[in-house]
Design an enzyme around this catalytic site. Structure first.
Site, PDB file in Angstrom:
ATOM      1  N   CYS A  84     -17.649  24.373 -66.780  1.00 44.78           N
ATOM      2  CA  CYS A  84     -19.106  25.052 -66.218  1.00 44.78           C
ATOM      3  C   CYS A  84     -20.086  24.531 -66.995  1.00 44.78           C
ATOM      4  O   CYS A  84     -21.242  24.771 -66.693  1.00 44.78           O
ATOM      5  CB  CYS A  84     -18.990  26.570 -66.324  1.00 44.78           C
ATOM      6  SG  CYS A  84     -19.098  27.011 -68.157  1.00 44.78           S
ATOM      7  N   ASP A 386     -18.532 -18.848 -95.237  1.00 41.41           N
ATOM      8  CA  ASP A 386     -19.174 -19.899 -95.759  1.00 41.41           C
ATOM      9  C   ASP A 386     -19.769 -19.416 -97.224  1.00 41.41           C
ATOM     10  O   ASP A 386     -20.369 -20.610 -97.825  1.00 41.41           O
ATOM     11  CB  ASP A 386     -20.113 -20.613 -94.966  1.00 41.41           C
ATOM     12  CG  ASP A 386     -20.196 -22.024 -94.755  1.00 41.41           C
ATOM     13  OD1 ASP A 386     -19.081 -22.601 -95.195  1.00 41.41           O
ATOM     14  OD2 ASP A 386     -21.275 -22.648 -94.694  1.00 41.41           O
ATOM     15  N   ASP A 552     -21.042 -14.996 -83.108  1.00 46.45           N
ATOM     16  CA  ASP A 552     -21.895 -14.647 -84.520  1.00 46.45           C
ATOM     17  C   ASP A 552     -20.956 -13.640 -85.050  1.00 46.45           C
ATOM     18  O   ASP A 552     -20.614 -12.745 -84.375  1.00 46.45           O
ATOM     19  CB  ASP A 552     -23.148 -14.586 -84.355  1.00 46.45           C
ATOM     20  CG  ASP A 552     -24.050 -15.773 -84.037  1.00 46.45           C
ATOM     21  OD1 ASP A 552     -23.682 -16.826 -84.417  1.00 46.45           O
ATOM     22  OD2 ASP A 552     -25.231 -15.519 -83.855  1.00 46.45           O
ATOM     23  N   ASP A 771     -27.110 -25.848 -82.041  1.00 46.00           N
ATOM     24  CA  ASP A 771     -26.699 -25.465 -80.626  1.00 46.00           C
ATOM     25  C   ASP A 771     -27.422 -26.378 -79.615  1.00 46.00           C
ATOM     26  O   ASP A 771     -26.587 -26.830 -78.739  1.00 46.00           O
ATOM     27  CB  ASP A 771     -26.911 -23.842 -80.248  1.00 46.00           C
ATOM     28  CG  ASP A 771     -28.253 -23.520 -80.725  1.00 46.00           C
ATOM     29  OD1 ASP A 771     -29.200 -24.354 -81.200  1.00 46.00           O
ATOM     30  OD2 ASP A 771     -28.610 -22.164 -80.972  1.00 46.00           O
TER      31      ASP A 771
END
Length: 889
Positions: A84, A386, A552, A771
């Site tokens: 409800c 890294d 990433d 990139d």
């Protein structure tokens, strides 16, 4: 290399190879059986109150809910009744939540604190065995839990009660979900049956839920039986003829944009171009002699703005949309009951500093990768550390342990997204998408498991705030090999995989590998590009997936079918042989309502990249991209005669290209085309190479000598052999010891010396925006790329939340563009071999010259100030004839 065999560290030039044992396995805890019949959420017993009465959670409709579900809903849910939608009131002994202060009930502080501490016998009575499930593996109960709906999930499509519909329904017949739900006031001290829990009205509602859910389940069953997945069927009802026909259909299609939208856009561009031409013609032919320097500066700035506008508009001339068919991919490559023929994929996750990139964020990304909807033996996850941080290593070890419980939970209930932090942040309706009766209880227990996992990760972060003087030490007392991030050996650890990485249900898990490449003083490591190239080599040695996908560390899989979406293009016969990568758009979480820092980049991701997709493909944006491994190795695509023809603009300007002897030798070598077309034959055959110089002289355009291969790929015979396998896979002649030694060898800091890595192979060096440079090199060889925008975003990441971070990000992009502009790979003068389309080249030129626009923009903004100071203007004055001016009387 076996999972959990220990961390392997070594240096190839120093002839060091050390294996450090790391025992972190824990046996699964036993599971206790669950019993119960009443609660409509978890199936457990509703239980009694401290006074011995039946526990009633909602005083409005008496919807049967047990005490744990009631407390959980008040604390972490919607704080309202599932039926409800009335807000739950606080019962005696319940902890307070936000909003309880507005109620007029009597406070019960003593019972509240006793309840929170777990000292109440009543709590033990209604809680039962649920507390024992927090640290145990999840399994199905041996006996199904009988609910009021006979085990069928309820639809939950019930409108909220309003004052206009608070009446009791007395009609009979099947339940219509569109009708309002009756709401009644009940006394919890009375028998619930007197209020309709067991009467005809209640049974009608339950039967209506059952009928609707049975219909939905039958549709889903028939759809999955046809191999359609979540897509709609074709109406074939599983007929073999129709299935065979679907298996031959394309895996994707181009959806053209409506001409009613595209034509007006092009008309506006042409009109603006015409007006711009007239404006520049007027400005150039009407100099201002009194303010010649200011006029010349303004004209130069205006011409630059016009050129920038043209460079930005023309690549948007042919925008397209694409649509994938996951059901056809399943029919062709992943039929039920047969070995999967889907291509293996290696997923790369890159991270550097765990203090700037929180380990919990990286852990969520890794967990979303391990639980993707893809065959587990075809997926491998490589995490590149890294920064050689032991915090990253230990958090990844904790992540691997939690994945044994999280992955089967995701696949069992088919949840989205599969990153736990973002999944548990969602508010769900237990009655709407409920599939199995045990789902709610398992979800609650899994959330407790995840909270404990977060505590362990945060404890590791707190411990890593200050490094000890003697350096970090591992659990077995061994010094951490990466204490000096600038001088350490290469490290590899396989946490999960094909030899021991099983989940709590005993099923295999994808391989999870920790990699930290070797670093020594005096070597150039090339930041992220160098780390990605190291992952290419180590993954080729250990798993050698035919395709690579990089994200990433803060970009998790928001769509568990993202890999299949990419394979609809990569494995399509029409696209696969000439597609270098499939780029997904970037979407972000946590952006404010007004997006004050423009993190969404709507124009770039939703307009510019669609326009490039209609030419030769979108640019590579650094994350959320699936690569063809052969394209990263520097090979040329398999091009047809049509692909080799110059585009229409070059034809109209320069005429058709003459197909002379040189042109045929360079582009249409028949033997090479046949060789590259055969999917089962490697590009270079090892047997041909072993035949010696004679075979090399006979087929000079097909083969390379062993010396040339080593000069190109490096001195690793295992890696060179892996490059020949166009469909991926490990050479059958290798053994684990050889793979382990070669894996350390290919991540050594001097491996790339005197090779073509970073020049023609892998991620290209020379710019912080590697990139853009990497994608441009592939397009210049003739490859095409594809822009994939599934209805559910494939990936989501974190965006800068303050102005400083946003400005640093934009500055890095601008510096990278200038580096490409001043390099030998500049699109203005590089790659004129007829394979890069003109509009694609214009798009790349616009990408690298846009930072220069800041110079004319500043100059143009300063011109008004100079004009006011010197009282000289850049626009010629309108000459007036004095004789035409009427004289005043």
């Amino acid at each position: 290399m076996e999972a959990n065999a220990g961390l392997v560290a070594g240096s190839y030039k120093r002839n060091e190879l050390v294996r450090i044992r790391h025992d972190s396995d824990s046996a699964p805890k036993p599971l206790k059986n669950l019993n119960g019949q009443i609660c409509q959420i978890c199936g457990d017993t509703v239980g009694l109150t401290a006074t011995g009465d039946v526990f009633v959670a909602c005083n409005e409709c008496a919807f049967p809910v047990c005490r744990p579900c009631y407390e959980y809903e008040r604390k972490d849910g919607n704080q309202s009744c599932p039926q409800c939608k009335t807000r739950y009131k606080r019962h005696k002994g319940s902890p307070r939540v936000d909003g309880d202060d507005d109620e007029d009930d009597i406070d019960d502080l003593e019972n509240e604190f006793n309840y929170a501490q777990g000292n109440s016998n009543a709590r033990r009575q209604w809680q039962g065995e649920d507390a024992d499930l927090s640290s145990s593996s999840r399994h199905e109960s041996q006996q199904p839990i009988p609910l009021l709906t006979n085990g069928q999930p309820m639809s939950g499509e019930i409108p909220c009660a309003t004052p206009d519909n608070q009446s009791v329904r007395t009609t009979s017949g099947p339940l219509d979900p569109r009708q309002p739900v009756p709401v009644r006031i009940v006394d919890p001290s009375k028998d619930l049956n007197s209020y309709g829990l067991g009467n005809v009205d209640w049974k009608e509602r339950v039967e209506g839920w059952k009928l609707k859910q049975d219909k939905n389940m039958m549709q889903m069953t028939s759809r999955y039986a046809e191999g359609k997945g979540d897509n709609e069927g074709t109406g074939s009802n599983g007929e073999e003829l129709q299935m065979a026909d679907d298996a031959r259909q394309p895996l994707s299609r181009i959806v053209p944009i409506s001409s009613s939208h595209l034509t007006p856009y092009r008309v506006v561009i042409i009109l603006r171009l015409i007006i711009l031409g007239f404006f520049l013609q007027y400005r150039a032919t009407h100099p201002v002699k009194d303010a010649y320097p200011l006029w010349l500066t303004s004209v130069i700035c205006e011409i630059w703005f016009a050129l920038s506008w043209l460079l930005d508009q023309f690549p948007k001339w042919f925008p397209i949309n694409r649509e994938t068919y996951l059901d056809r991919l399943t029919l062709r490559y992943d039929r039920e009951g047969e070995p999967s023929q889907l291509a293996p994929i290696d997923v790369f996750v890159s991270t550097v500093d765990p203090m700037k990139e929180p380990p919990l964020v990286t852990a969520n990304t890794v967990l979303s990768i391990l639980s993707v909807d893809y065959p587990v033996d075809k997926v491998s996850c490589y995490v590149s550390d890294d920064g050689s941080a032991m915090l990253t290593f230990e958090s990844l070890s904790e992540t691997a342990e939690f994945a044994r419980k999280w992955v089967p939970f995701c696949k069992k209930h088919n949840i989205e997204p599969r990153a736990p932090e973002f999944y548990f942040a969602q508010k769900i309706d237990y009655l709407k998408d409920k599939i199995q009766p045990s789902f709610v209880k398992e979800r609650r227990a899994m959330k407790r498991e995840y909270e404990e996992f977060k505590v362990r990760i945060n404890a590791l972060v707190a411990k890593a705030q200050k490094m000890p003087e003697e350096g970090w030490t591992m659990q077995d007392g061994t010094p951490w090999p990466g204490n000096n991030p600038r001088d350490h050996p290469g490290m590899i650890q396989v946490f999960l995989g094909h030899s021991g990485g099983l989940d709590t249900d005993g099923n295999e898990l994808p391989r999870l590998v920790y990699v930290s490449r070797e670093k020594r003083p005096g070597f150039q490591h090339h930041k992220k590009a160098g780390a990605m190239n190291a992952l290419i080599r180590v993954s080729a040695v250990l798993t050698n997936g035919a395709y690579l996908l990089n994200v990433d560390c803060d970009h998790y899989f928001n769509n568990s079918k993202a890999l299949k979406e990419a394979m609809c293009f990569m494995m399509d016969p029409a696209y696969g042989k000439k597609t270098c990568y499939v780029q997904f758009p970037q979407r972000f979480d946590g952006i404010d309502l007004h997006d004050r820092y423009a993190n969404r980049n709507i124009v770039f991701f939703d307009i510019n990249l669609k326009g490039l997709d209609g030419i030769q493909g979108p640019v590579y944006v650094g994350t959320g991209c699936c690569f063809n491994r052969q394209a990263l190795y520097g090979y040329d695509p398999v091009l047809t005669e049509e692909d080799l023809q110059p585009n229409i603009i070059v034809k109209s300007c320069c005429g058709s290209r003459k197909k002379g002897k040189t042109s045929n030798k360079k582009y249409i070598d028949k033997k090479r085309a046949v060789k590259r077309t055969e999917s089962t034959i490697p590009i270079f055959n090892m047997e041909d190479i072993e035949e010696g110089v004679e075979g090399y002289d006979d087929e000079r355009t097909l083969l390379m000598s062993q010396k040339s291969l080593e000069k190109r790929f490096g001195q690793s015979p295992v890696f060179i052999a892996a490059t020949f396998m166009e469909q991926g896979g490990i050479p059958p002649t290798t053994n684990p010891a050889t793979l382990l030694k070669e894996a350390i060898h290919v991540i050594s800091c001097g491996y790339e010396d005197k090779t073509e890595w970073g020049k023609e192979i892998g991620w290209i060096y020379g710019s912080v925006t590697e990139d853009i440079l990497t994608g441009f090199k592939m397009h210049a060889r003739g490859w095409i790329s594809v822009y994939c925008m599934p209805p559910r975003p494939a990936f989501k990441g974190s965006a800068p939340i303050n102005l400083s971070d946003r400005l640093n990000q934009v500055l890095r992009w601008a510096l990278g563009s200038i580096e490409i502009l001043l390099s030998r790979h500049c699109p203005i003068w590089y790659g004129y071999n007829g394979k890069l389309k003109l509009l694609e080249r214009i798009a790349y030129i616009n990408t690298i010259v846009y930072p220069l626009t800041s110079i004319p923009l500043i100059a143009y903004c300063l011109l008004p100030a100079f004009c006011l100071l010197t009282e000289k203007f850049i626009i010629p004055e309108v000459s007036t004839n004095p004789a035409s001016i009427p004289l005043k009387k």
